[in-house]
Write a protein that holds these residues in place. Structure first.
Motif, short mmCIF file in Angstrom:
data_model
loop_
_atom_site.label_atom_id
_atom_site.label_comp_id
_atom_site.label_asym_id
_atom_site.label_seq_id
_atom_site.Cartn_x
_atom_site.Cartn_y
_atom_site.Cartn_z
N ALA A 78 0.82 -1.21 0.00
CA ALA A 78 0.00 0.00 0.00
C ALA A 78 0.85 1.26 0.00
N ALA A 79 1.99 1.22 0.72
CA ALA A 79 2.85 2.40 0.81
C ALA A 79 3.86 2.48 -0.33
N GLY A 80 4.09 1.36 -1.02
CA GLY A 80 5.06 1.34 -2.11
C GLY A 80 6.49 1.43 -1.64
N ARG A 81 6.80 0.88 -0.46
CA ARG A 81 8.15 0.93 0.10
C ARG A 81 8.27 -0.14 1.18
N THR A 82 9.47 -0.22 1.79
CA THR A 82 9.63 -1.16 2.90
C THR A 82 8.80 -0.68 4.10
N PRO A 83 8.09 -1.58 4.75
CA PRO A 83 7.13 -1.17 5.78
C PRO A 83 7.73 -1.03 7.18
N TRP A 84 8.77 -0.22 7.33
CA TRP A 84 9.28 0.07 8.68
C TRP A 84 9.87 1.48 8.72
N SER A 85 9.06 2.43 8.26
CA SER A 85 9.54 3.81 8.16
C SER A 85 8.88 4.77 9.13
N ASN A 86 8.00 4.28 10.00
CA ASN A 86 7.40 5.12 11.04
C ASN A 86 7.14 4.25 12.26
N MET A 87 6.68 4.88 13.33
CA MET A 87 6.53 4.16 14.60
C MET A 87 5.50 3.04 14.52
N PRO A 142 11.70 12.82 0.07
CA PRO A 142 12.91 12.57 -0.73
C PRO A 142 14.16 12.38 0.13
N ALA A 143 14.27 13.13 1.22
CA ALA A 143 15.46 13.04 2.06
C ALA A 143 15.61 11.67 2.72
N LEU A 144 14.49 10.93 2.84
CA LEU A 144 14.52 9.62 3.49
C LEU A 144 14.58 8.47 2.50
N GLN A 145 14.58 8.78 1.23
CA GLN A 145 14.59 7.73 0.21
C GLN A 145 16.02 7.25 -0.03
N SER A 146 16.48 6.43 0.89
CA SER A 146 17.84 5.91 0.84
C SER A 146 17.85 4.44 1.24
N TYR A 147 18.74 3.67 0.62
CA TYR A 147 18.83 2.26 0.98
C TYR A 147 19.34 2.08 2.40
N TRP A 148 20.02 3.11 2.95
CA TRP A 148 20.48 3.02 4.33
C TRP A 148 19.32 2.97 5.30
N LEU A 149 18.22 3.60 4.97
CA LEU A 149 17.03 3.52 5.82
C LEU A 149 16.53 2.09 5.89
N VAL A 150 16.54 1.42 4.75
CA VAL A 150 16.10 0.02 4.71
C VAL A 150 17.01 -0.85 5.55
N ILE A 151 18.33 -0.63 5.43
CA ILE A 151 19.29 -1.48 6.12
C ILE A 151 19.30 -1.23 7.61
N HIS A 152 19.54 0.02 8.02
CA HIS A 152 19.77 0.24 9.45
C HIS A 152 18.49 0.13 10.26
N VAL A 153 17.35 0.55 9.70
CA VAL A 153 16.10 0.38 10.44
C VAL A 153 15.68 -1.08 10.45
N GLY A 154 15.92 -1.79 9.34
CA GLY A 154 15.60 -3.21 9.31
C GLY A 154 16.37 -4.00 10.35
N VAL A 155 17.67 -3.72 10.47
CA VAL A 155 18.49 -4.39 11.48
C VAL A 155 18.02 -4.02 12.89
N ALA A 156 17.73 -2.74 13.09
CA ALA A 156 17.30 -2.28 14.42
C ALA A 156 15.99 -2.92 14.85
N VAL A 157 15.03 -3.00 13.93
CA VAL A 157 13.72 -3.54 14.30
C VAL A 157 13.81 -5.05 14.54
N GLY A 158 14.66 -5.74 13.77
CA GLY A 158 14.85 -7.16 14.01
C GLY A 158 15.49 -7.42 15.36
N ALA A 159 16.50 -6.61 15.68
CA ALA A 159 17.18 -6.75 16.98
C ALA A 159 16.22 -6.45 18.12
N ALA A 160 15.39 -5.43 17.95
CA ALA A 160 14.43 -5.07 19.01
C ALA A 160 13.47 -6.22 19.29
N GLY A 161 13.04 -6.91 18.23
CA GLY A 161 12.14 -8.04 18.42
C GLY A 161 12.80 -9.17 19.18
#
Length: 210
Positions: A78-87, A142-161
């Motif tokens: 629905a968002a057209g992106r990786t689903p971990w970009s907000n709280m 546009p400022a948040l459209q970076s592959y680093w957002l996918v990587i570092h947030v993905g790792v952080a959310v997995g670790a948090a779980g």
């Protein structure tokens, strides 16, 4: 029905199934405590019933995890992106990671004693996410459209779980250690279920591995 609305419906479905799992795991834990407290062996049914409840808990947890994964995938579509970009999305994916850590752990060893606590906190997180953190499914600035957002947030959310399960295990280890040491509060009959947990040392080792 819009994809984003279907995603929310699946989140609520997962939360509902988790409540069933929570009840099943709680029944298992309480009946084991009652059986240990019994003065004599009372028959095979006293042993089989708790384990049957735990099996129901594991099965429904798998179902809830599958529903939550579907909800997260639909949210991303629905968002057209990786689903971990907000709280809201962070909470959903983190909860899913904790559930996955729990069910996969049970494939390697019997960790069903954690079920009551993992499903309980997962239900709380999902209800909190929908009621307090929900935002419409939109794209990123546009400022948040970076592959680093996918990587570092993905790792952080997995670790948090995973750390959520580790935190629960450490908390149980402290309670078990206090009971074994004759703690005034956890030494009461209402805390007898702690006797059904692994030893404090085993819980500490499991938490450390997680």
């Amino acid at each position: 029905m819009e994809i984003s609305a279907l995603s929310v419906l699946l989140v609520w479905s997962a939360a509902t199934v988790l409540v069933v799992a929570l009840i099943a795991f709680a029944i298992d834990l309480s009946r084991q405590a009652e059986h240990r407290a019994a003065p004599a062996f009372t028959g095979a049914s006293a042993v089989v019933a708790p384990r049957r409840a735990a099996a129901v808990g594991v099965s429904t947890t798998w179902l809830a995890t599958s529903l939550l994964i579907a909800a997260i995938v639909l949210r991303g579509v629905a968002a057209g992106r990786t689903p971990w970009s907000n709280m809201y999305e962070f909470t959903l994916v983190g909860t899913c990671a904790s559930l996955l850590a729990f069910v996969l752990l049970n494939l390697r060893r019997d960790a069903r004693f954690l079920g009551t606590f993992v499903t309980g906190i997962a239900t709380l997180f999902l209800v909190l996410a929908v009621n307090a953190f929900y935002t419409p499914a939109t794209g990123l600035f546009p400022a948040l459209q970076s592959y680093w957002l996918v990587i570092h947030v993905g790792v952080a959310v997995g670790a948090a779980g995973i750390f959520t399960v580790s935190f629960l295990t450490s908390s149980l280890q402290l309670l078990r250690d206090s009971r074994d040491s004759g703690g005034a509060i956890v030494g009461r009959p209402g805390w007898r279920w702690l006797d059904n947990l692994p030893t404090a040392g085993a819980l500490e080792a499991l938490s450390f591995r997680l």
